[in-house]
Design a protein around this motif. Structure first.
Motif, PDB file in Angstrom:
ATOM      1  N   LYS A  16       1.080  -1.264  -0.041  1.00  0.00           N
ATOM      2  CA  LYS A  16       0.133   0.010  -0.015  1.00  0.00           C
ATOM      3  C   LYS A  16       0.899   1.426  -0.145  1.00  0.00           C
ATOM      4  CE  LYS A  16      -4.186  -1.860   2.239  1.00  0.00           C
ATOM      5  NZ  LYS A  16      -4.960  -1.820   3.412  1.00  0.00           N
ATOM      6  N   SER A  17       0.610   2.145  -0.836  1.00  0.00           N
ATOM      7  CA  SER A  17       1.289   3.480  -1.091  1.00  0.00           C
ATOM      8  C   SER A  17       0.855   4.428   0.078  1.00  0.00           C
ATOM      9  CB  SER A  17       1.231   3.990  -2.248  1.00  0.00           C
ATOM     10  OG  SER A  17       1.846   5.357  -2.531  1.00  0.00           O
ATOM     11  N   LYS A  18       1.762   5.089   0.679  1.00  0.00           N
ATOM     12  CA  LYS A  18       1.433   6.118   1.606  1.00  0.00           C
ATOM     13  C   LYS A  18       0.724   7.270   0.909  1.00  0.00           C
ATOM     14  CE  LYS A  18       3.863   9.227   5.199  1.00  0.00           C
ATOM     15  NZ  LYS A  18       5.009   9.645   5.622  1.00  0.00           N
ATOM     16  N   ARG A  19       1.110   7.532  -0.349  1.00  0.00           N
ATOM     17  CA  ARG A  19       0.396   8.583  -1.054  1.00  0.00           C
ATOM     18  C   ARG A  19      -1.156   8.397  -1.456  1.00  0.00           C
ATOM     19  NH1 ARG A  19       0.086  10.147  -6.344  1.00  0.00           N
ATOM     20  NH2 ARG A  19       1.320   8.114  -6.908  1.00  0.00           N
ATOM     21  N   LYS A  20      -1.412   6.742  -1.696  1.00  0.00           N
ATOM     22  CA  LYS A  20      -2.857   6.535  -2.294  1.00  0.00           C
ATOM     23  C   LYS A  20      -3.625   5.817  -1.201  1.00  0.00           C
ATOM     24  CE  LYS A  20      -1.326   6.284  -6.986  1.00  0.00           C
ATOM     25  NZ  LYS A  20      -1.138   5.317  -8.287  1.00  0.00           N
ATOM     26  N   ALA A  21      -2.900   5.206  -0.219  1.00  0.00           N
ATOM     27  CA  ALA A  21      -3.769   4.212   0.711  1.00  0.00           C
ATOM     28  C   ALA A  21      -4.760   5.150   1.224  1.00  0.00           C
ATOM     29  CB  ALA A  21      -2.704   3.680   1.740  1.00  0.00           C
ATOM     30  N   ARG A  22      -6.037   4.593   1.571  1.00  0.00           N
ATOM     31  CA  ARG A  22      -6.992   4.781   2.249  1.00  0.00           C
ATOM     32  C   ARG A  22      -6.911   4.849   3.864  1.00  0.00           C
ATOM     33  NH1 ARG A  22     -12.976   3.143   0.973  1.00  0.00           N
ATOM     34  NH2 ARG A  22     -12.073   4.334  -1.073  1.00  0.00           N
ATOM     35  N   LEU A  23      -7.134   5.873   4.312  1.00  0.00           N
ATOM     36  CA  LEU A  23      -6.824   5.894   5.787  1.00  0.00           C
ATOM     37  C   LEU A  23      -7.927   5.462   6.617  1.00  0.00           C
ATOM     38  CD1 LEU A  23      -5.468   9.513   6.231  1.00  0.00           C
ATOM     39  CD2 LEU A  23      -4.273   7.721   5.913  1.00  0.00           C
ATOM     40  N   ALA A  24      -7.769   4.167   7.304  1.00  0.00           N
ATOM     41  CA  ALA A  24      -8.625   3.729   8.128  1.00  0.00           C
ATOM     42  C   ALA A  24      -7.963   2.753   9.171  1.00  0.00           C
ATOM     43  CB  ALA A  24      -9.534   2.636   7.154  1.00  0.00           C
TER      44      ALA A  24
END
Length: 485
Positions: A137-145
């Motif tokens: 998972k990319s830090k820039r694209k990953a959904r925060l959950a």
């Protein structure tokens, strides 16, 4: 992920509330979501390492029984291994204690589910499209959950705050009385909570086991057929013959002017460039935030309108009939893709599915995807061979009925509930005792294929030409009536 045994008379439901965290709480929320992402990436790397090691060893001719053993991806195995390395691994040693253990458990649980889905898909045990191996998972694209299943999870008594493990008490943007009243009355039990960042806000979603009483509908003996469209969002025709139309709000089209203006402003700012490593300017970030705000408003308006529509339908009719639309294929139409995506056909069906299941006296019927609801006459049941999309009025050649095509389709869908079928049988044959499956594209004329030429044979060799076959067919006796379906 924990599984809960639901008690008789109880159902699992979600309650979601927007949060108003302060700066410190927002940093803590982002830290927990980042910890979940880091744990997920660690699990993917740890499991995949054995795969690549075995593949490399196989190239050296090492026998199968001597290869590096497969690493398990079950949640208990991942937790056990993660607890061994979290204090010594340089990726976690300095900061893992600053977050709740539930944050890391969220990432490990998601990784375990991802590997399970990949294995089932590869072995043919999972429906749908083939899934690939889990990726980082990319830090820039990953959904925060992040999900919490243990610890202090509650809705405070003042009705304006929620308490979560390690995050403390966070103020909510809206009152939580709908859940607080049930918890205080003993008719609800909170099972878990999930915090998520979407549409520019933080949300807390509570998974709750709720005791539900029998909810009665206004007209339990009436069935309604819903025909979805672009010009009119929904045409509803019930079994009594009443027809109602719900106009399409077209939220995206209404905001298109503002969105174009905001996008033009963003394009004139210095944005990010991954090829050169250029970071966006402050003015670009502000302009992009204003553009995202327009998108978020459109999404919120669409969600609100669809919930109001589906709630009203589920509370009024005893039987709801909807179509099984191929939305993915409809979106390939470049002329209507934007309007179809804005209407939200799939979301309407999803909401009707679970809202009718909440009510014991309501049922939902999904018509077959190939049932020709628009081509079938709602008066006599005759079926047209073709009905182009630009023809908006249905005119029956058998009985002379003239009706709007959407109204005619809604009446046919409502008739399916009375007939007790789902439209999988012969179109218009409502007396069919058993549904017969219809192949894909059966309502289309099949183009005659040309015969394969015989090697070494010309016209003198007796080969039949296409025009000769058409003449022979024309001389054959034709049946009196031919029904295309």
């Amino acid at each position: 992920m924990k599984t809960f045994q639901t008690q008789p008379g109880f159902t699992v439901q979600a309650y979601r509330y927007a949060l108003d965290p302060n700066s410190g709480q927002e940093r803590a929320l982002r830290s927990h979501c980042g910890a979940a992402r880091a744990a997920y990436n660690w699990a993917v790397a740890w499991v995949s390492a054995s795969w690549w090691q075995r593949k490399a060893e196989a190239t050296y001719g090492i026998p199968e029984e001597d290869l590096t053993p497969w690493r398990p991806w079950s949640l208990p195995a991942l937790r056990k291994e993660f607890n061994k390395v979290k204090k010594t691994d340089l990726r976690f040693a300095d900061w893992w204690e600053g977050n709740s253990k539930e944050a890391y458990s969220t990432g490990l649980s998601n990784a375990s589910a991802a590997f399970d889905n990949y294995a089932k898909s590869k072995n043919g045990k999972r429906r749908g499209k083939r899934m690939g191996a889990p990726r980082f998972k990319s830090k820039r694209k990953a959904r925060l959950a992040c999900r919490f299943t243990t610890g202090t999870i509650r809705v405070d008594a003042d009705g304006r705050h929620v308490t979560l493990p390690r995050l403390g008490t966070i103020r909510t943007h809206e009152p939580t009385g709908s859940l607080l009243t049930r918890v205080q009355a003993g008719t609800a039990r909170i099972l878990s909570a999930t915090v998520r960042h979407e549409r520019g806000r933080w949300f807390a979603s509570f998974q709750v086991e709720v005791k539900r009483d029998l909810e009665r509908v206004t007209r339990p003996d009436v069935a309604v057929g819903i025909d979805l469209g672009v010009k009119t969002l929904a045409v509803m025709a019930d079994s009594t013959g009443e027809i109602r139309a719900v106009p399409n709000p077209r939220h995206y089209d209404g905001a298109l002017k503002s969105l174009r203006r905001a996008s033009r402003t963003v394009s004139r700012r210095q944005g990010p460039d991954r090829r050169t490593g250029r970071r966006p300017s402050k003015r670009w970030e502000k302009a992009n935030a204003r553009r995202n705000k327009v998108h978020h408003r459109v999404a919120n308006l669409r969600t609100d309108a669809l919930h109001k529509l589906t709630t009203a339908v589920a509370a009024e009719y005893g039987t709801v009939v909807v179509e099984d639309l191929g939305v993915a294929g409809m979106l390939r139409n470049r002329r209507l893709a934007r309007q179809i995506a804005d209407a939200g056909f799939g979301e309407i069906r999803r909401q009707l599915d679970y809202k009718t299941r909440r009510r014991h006296a309501t049922r939902a019927i999904v018509a077959d995807r190939w049932y020709p609801s628009s081509k079938t006459c709602s008066g006599c049941g005759a079926v047209k061979a073709k009905l182009p999309l630009h023809v908006r009025t249905f005119a029956c050649d058998a009985c002379g009925l003239v009706l709007d095509r959407d109204d005619n389709a809604a009446l046919n869908l409502a008739a399916l509930a009375v007939a007790g079928t789902t439209g999988t049988g012969v179109a218009g044959d409502r007396d069919t005792p058993q549904a017969v499956s219809k192949p894909r594209g059966a309502d289309r004329k099949t183009r005659a294929t040309r015969p394969r030429p015989v090697a070494g044979a010309g016209r003198a060799g007796g080969a039949t030409l296409p025009h000769q076959r058409r003449e022979e067919t024309r001389d054959r006796p034709q049946p009196e009536a031919l029904t295309l379906w």
